[in-house]
Structure formats: structure tokens, C-alpha cells
Write an enzyme that holds these catalytic residues in place. Structure first.
Site, PDB file in Angstrom:
ATOM      1  CD  GLU A  12      -0.173  -1.865 -31.672  1.00 13.78           C
ATOM      2  OE1 GLU A  12      -0.889  -1.393 -32.560  1.00 13.78           O
ATOM      3  OE2 GLU A  12       1.020  -2.187 -31.872  1.00 13.78           O
TER       4      GLU A  12
ATOM      5  CG  ASP B  84       4.752  -0.919 -32.839  1.00 12.67           C
ATOM      6  OD1 ASP B  84       3.621  -0.446 -33.041  1.00 12.67           O
ATOM      7  OD2 ASP B  84       5.418  -1.511 -33.721  1.00 12.67           O
TER       8      ASP B  84
END
Ligand SMILES: [Ca+2]
Ligand SMILES: [Ca+2]
Length: 615
Positions: free
Chosen positions: A359, A330
Site C-alpha cells: 500500500e 499495510d
């Protein structure tokens, strides 16, 4: 006699725990393994004035190499070295004060699964199914309400807990496997003991505990095993950048610099380019990475070496414990850059064939490619991260399919992103996706056009990279008129007792929904055996007149894909593609099995994707 012996043992165990409970609240990692590539381990020990105590151990193969005390007297950091020949089992650690033992912990060292270090990660032969555990299926109503957790069940609220759980996913693994998915990416499953809006899992409050509303650590490990029995790998969603404001650390921070900006909310500016900008200012770089997302997610300062080690070990722990096939990281660029170098180095050192996807939410391949292993950017940054999400391609498809064809619009917008692949050391290891849990759903983005939705799905399942699809895309789930994340992440129909519509059985689905599900299933099943799409080279031809043709080719197979984004059908002259078509004469549609004589041209319908195998 035996019972007397057992009673004595029971008392001994109880008294040990009683002593331990006095002082030691936590030891993390909660266990470890013998035979890791790096024999070192650092334990975080938390307990009231634990700093007064001196840890010792006497165990063949294991030694304490350092003891660190920090600003907060309730923490000790203990460095261990574990020789590879150490016998697995509990290691007794004694904690003494003034030469007297006052507490003890039996720390478990386990044997590794055979082949663990060399496990193969997910790759382009796979298709990933992303789902949000709270929103997929509720198979255990008993965990819907956990009295110690504030954020209770509220299925009618988009941001409430809906009761989905790991058991619900386990129950429907056959559906997922039957569709043709070979990897599962679950949004974070670790404890989020936040007062509200905790359903998404990104505000972790305990790095070593699966949220009890989803299940247990053992349940997560079992789910990964059950999935593996169906040839489905498990990708864990890892959050390195922040924690939830109710994390236990926040009540007793190990050090004043544990949280960025001294623990006071200061927002990030999100200008990610500032990190890589050769003209950029240090102040911008700092405030991008140190700034928080929201007040309820304190931003971790990974420059603190104890925190950095804690996070690295936590990642390794879950890979080994749960038998993961990969990680999704993330908010990747928001963590400290030097830390990310070390984190990715350590993960790949322990698991050299694992796949990890970061990400970096940017529409620019320049920005995204910066992080890929082997990139060698101008500033000399070193990364060991194998994969990234292809946000540039996701944005280009979302826009391009809706646009009129022009110099840089329509299908050429998509082509142009792929033409920049020279920036990536390994473009074939990017994860490609039409949408995810953070953006509007594909069907909504494409104006609820089934034809365009089919085109997008066909594109992502045949272009280079590793496709990822979001749960519900197969049945045209949508978010009309709202960008509310809670609506984008709606409940999968059929996952709750009493659901009238059931996507698992097909009951109550509209003809359009059923047809899209079948379309995706057929394409996924075909893709499983399509070696050219797994590992074959991509050759693309510049889109002309609203028609985009590309090929995937390996030694065994040539696949030709034709996207026609016109409102009329057309016949595609194949002469321009002779360099790839070579001696092939026939193109067989992989879905309808209709054969086309290539020299006569290929007739394609309006707004369609046609996938041909050439022979
Ligand atoms: Ca439940
Ligand atoms: Ca940060």
C-alpha cells in the site's frame, strides 16, 4: 500398568510446564518448519531475567549458533540452524544457570506441506474480495464478548465491535465463490487488545494470535483451507510499520530503540514524496518513516536487527502456517527502507511465486512505481516487492467519471494514468480497485449514479491488473454525507441474525441493489474464462468526444471495451481501431450476447460500458 505409566508421564509434563512457566513466558516464532530455503531461525525468548540463563540443545540436525543478550534482561535471542534432513518433531531446549537446568521448552519443528515453497500467488486471472471480518457476518455469538478484552460489543456504534467473525466468512464462502471472486483479502485478523476502536485490526497486540473475537489461529487456517477447496486464495493483511499501544512489548520493551522516537508519540508528516525526492532532505525522510500515525500505534524501528528478523519470520510463519496465496502490506513506505528491501527479499526467496501487494497511497505513478521489483530508481533503491495498489487509477476514475471532458479531465484523466505505465516494470501485476476500506464507497463517490457505478466496475474488471472489490459494492452500499470509517465499513446485510435485508439470499434488496449484484456476478463469471483480460496486452486509444476505447488481446481472444461518458448514446466508428480489430467482423456483447457488425459502427447507450468479444 498403562495408567501408572500415563500418570507418571502426566506428572512429568506438568512439572516441565511448571519449571518453564517460572521463567519462560514466550518463545517466538511459536513453531517453525524443517526445509525452509534459509536454514536459520532466531528465537525471541521472553521471561523474567531470562538473560541469566544459557540455552542448550542436543538434537540431530539442529544447533544453536548464537545467543544474544540485549539491554532488557528479560529477553534472549537464540540463533538456530536447522539442517534440511532434520526429523520434524519437538526439539528440547534446556535453559541452565550455573550449570543447573532450570527451565526447558519443547520447540516444535514441523514438516512443510508438499509444494509449499512453490505455491502460486494471486494474479491477473483473479478477482479479490476485500472484507472487514468484524463487519461481514457474525456466525458465532459466543465470541462476541471476550471477558479479557476491553473493547466490547457495541453494534450501534460505528467504531465499536460488531461481532463479525471468521466463522461468518466460512459460512458464506459459497456466496463469495458464487459471485465469482477467487481471492479473499481480510483486513488484519490478529489480536487487537486495544481499549477502543479496535474493530479494524490495524493495531496488533500479538503477532502470533488471531483475535479471539474473530476466532482462533486454527480457525483462520481452516478458513483458508475451506476457501481453497472453492478455488479461493487467502491474502493476509500484514502490518510491519506499527503495533497497537497495548502490545505486550510496550509493557517491557526489548530495547530502548525498539520504538521510534524513544517510544514517545511523534507524528509522521505523511509527505511520502520526501523519501524519493532527489532534492529531499534527510530530516524529512527520517520523520516521514519514523513518525507515528497516531498515539495508539507506536511506530516500529526496523533498524533494530532483532526486530527486523522478528517481523520477517512472523510473515513467513503465517504464509506457511495458514497456506496463504499472498500478502497485502499495510502502510508500506512508512517502514524503514533498507528493512523493506530485506523483508521483500526474504519473502520472495522462500516463496518465489507468491504475490505481495504494497500500500503506497499516492496518486502519482512515479511515487507508486518506485517500490516495484525491477524498477531501478535514480537513487539505486532495490526492492523485491512484486505488486502495488494502483491508487493513481483509483483516484483518476473517481474524478474522471464525474468531470466534463477536457484536455486532461474526464476519461482522459484515466487514460493518462495508464499512459504512464512505462514507469512500472510490471503494470499487469498492480492491484486495481474502485474503493477500499479507507476511502468513501464507490457508489457515494459517484453521486449514487448506478450508470457510473456500472461503468467503473466494468472498467476495473477489464483493464490491466488484478481487480479488487470491497464487500458491499455489489449491493450499492454507501456512506451518504459522511467519511466516517465506521460507516464506510458498515455491516453486510444478512450477516447478522435478524437482519431484515439479506444480500446472501436477496431478501429485502431493492431492485437497484439486486440488479447491481447480478451485473457484477455476470461480469465476474464471464471474466473467469476471459484469457485476454487475464494475460492479454492492453491497447488503448486516446479518448475522443467522451468515448474511451481499449482492447485486451491474447492469442485466443480479443476483447473491446467502449466507455461512453456522454449524456447521449452514440455510434462508435470502428475504423480508427483497425490495427487491433484486424480481420474481425463481429463484436458480441459479453452480457447481452447481442452481435454488432463492426464495420457499421457500434451503437452504445449514454453513460455506459460495452464489452465485446471480437470474432
Ligand atoms: Ca461473533
Ligand atoms: Ca514507520
Amino acid at each position: 500398568m498403562l495408567s501408572k505409566w500415563l500418570a507418571a508421564l502426566f506428572l512429568a509434563v506438568c512439572s516441565t510446564h511448571a519449571v518453564a512457566a517460572d521463567r519462560i513466558e514466550r518463545v517466538e516464532p511459536v513453531s517453525w518448519w524443517v526445509g525452509m530455503q534459509d536454514p536459520r531461525l532466531q528465537l525471541m525468548v521472553h521471561g523474567n531475567r531470562i538473560t541469566e540463563l544459557e540455552p542448550t540443545l542436543d538434537h540431530p540436525g539442529v544447533k544453536i549458533t548464537g545467543v544474544h543478550r540485549v539491554a532488557n534482561p528479560n529477553y534472549l535471542f537464540v540463533d538456530l540452524e536447522i539442517a534440511p534432513e532434520t526429523r520434524p518433531g519437538p526439539v528440547r531446549i534446556d535453559f541452565s544457570k550455573g550449570g543447573r537446568k532450570v527451565a526447558r521448552r519443547d520447540y516444535l519443528l514441523q514438516a512443510r506441506e508438499p509444494g509449499s515453497a512453490q505455491r502460486r500467488g494471486f494474479g491477473p486471472q483473479d478477482v479479490i474480495y476485500l472484507l472487514m471480518p468484524d463487519r461481514f457476518a457474525n456466525a458465532d455469538p459466543a465470541n462476541d464478548v471476550v471477558p479479557s478484552m476491553q473493547d466490547g460489543l457495541a453494534r450501534s456504534k460505528p467504531l465499536g465491535r460488531h461481532g463479525g467473525d471468521l466463522q461468518g466468512i466460512a459460512k458464506h464462502l459459497d456466496y463469495i465463490a458464487g459471485m465469482g471472486f477467487t481471492q479473499l483479502w481480510l483486513n488484519p485478523v490478529l489480536e487487537n487488545a486495544q481499549p477502543d476502536a479496535s474493530y479494524h485490526g490495524y493495531a496488533i497486540t500479538d503477532f502470533y494470535r488471531v483475535d479471539p473475537r474473530l476466532g482462533s489461529n486454527e480457525g483462520f487456517r481452516q478458513l483458508a483451507r475451506d476457501a481453497r477447496e472453492r478455488d479461493i486464495g487467502m491474502i493476509m493483511d500484514v502490518v510491519l510499520n506499527h503495533i497497537g499501544s497495548s502490545h505486550w512489548w510496550m509493557r517491557d520493551l526489548p530495547a530502548p530503540d525498539w520504538i521510534n522516537y524513544g517510544g514517545k508519540f511523534t507524528a509522521t508528516h505523511h509527505v511520502r514524496e520526501s523519501l524519493q525526492d532527489p532534492h529531499g532532505a534527510e530530516a524529512d525522510r527520517r520523520s516521514f518513516a519514523d513518525g507515528w500515525f497516531v498515539e495508539t500505534m507506536p511506530d516500529l524501528n526496523q533498524r533494530n536487527p532483532f526486530l527486523a528478523t522478528y517481523l520477517i519470520q512472523n510473515t513467513l510463519w503465517w504464509i506457511e502456517y495458514a497456506g496463504l496465496s499472498g500478502l497485502r502490506v499495510d502502510t508500506y513506505p512508512y517502514s524503514d527502507r533498507a528493512f523493506l528491501t530485506e523483508w521483500s527479499r526474504r519473502v520472495m526467496q522462500e516463496f518465489p511465486n507468491l504475490n505481495v501487494v504494497g500500500e503506497e497511497w499516492s496518486g502519482s505513478p512515479v511515487t507508486v512505481s518506485y517500490w516495484q521489483r525491477g524498477r531501478k530508481p535514480a537513487d539505486g533503491y532495490v526492492s523485491y516487492l512484486p505488486g502495488l495498489f494502483d491508487f493513481p487509477l483509483q483516484e483518476a476514475v473517481s474524478q474522471g467519471l464525474l468531470e466534463k471532458e477536457g484536455w486532461g479531465t474526464g476519461l482522459r484523466r484515466i487514460y493518462r494514468v495508464l499512459a504512464a505505465d512505462g514507469l512500472y516494470p510490471d503494470p499487469y501485476n498492480l492491484v486495481v480497485f474502485p474503493d477500499n476500506h479507507d476511502v468513501s464507497r464507490l457508489y457515494t463517490v459517484l453521486g449514487e449514479r448506478e450508470d457510473l457505478t456500472r461503468m467503473a466496475i466494468a472498467f476495473f474488471l477489464t483493464i490491466r491488473g488484478i481487480p479488487q472489490l470491497f464487500y458491499g459494492t455489489e449491493i450499492l452500499m454507501n456512506n451518504p454525507g459522511t467519511e466516517d470509517h465506521g460507516v464506510i465499513r458498515s455491516d453486510f446485510p444478512g450477516g447478522w441474525p435478524g437482519d431484515v435485508k439479506n444480500a446472501f439470499t436477496g431478501a429485502g434488496l431493492s431492485a437497484a441493489e439486486r440488479s447491481m449484484q447480478e451485473y457484477m456476478r455476470q461480469l465476474l463469471q464471464w471474466r473467469r474464462g476471459a484469457s485476454a483480460v487475464h494475460g492479454g496486452k492492453l491497447t488503448q486509444f486516446a479518448p475522443m468526444d467522451g468515448v474511451y476505447v481499449y482492447f485486451r488481446r491474447d492469442a485466443a481472444q480479443t476483447v473491446m471495451v467502449i466507455l461512453n461518458n456522454n449524456d447521449q448514446g452514440t455510434t462508435v466508428d470502428t475504423q480508427r481501431f483497425a490495427e487491433v480489430i484486424g480481420n474481425a467482423t463481429t463484436g458480441t456483447d459479453v452480457l447481452s450476447r447481442q452481435a454488432h457488425e463492426l464495420e457499421k459502427g457500434v451503437a452504445v447507450p449514454a453513460r455506459s460500458a460495452t464489452i465485446l468479444e471480437l470474432t
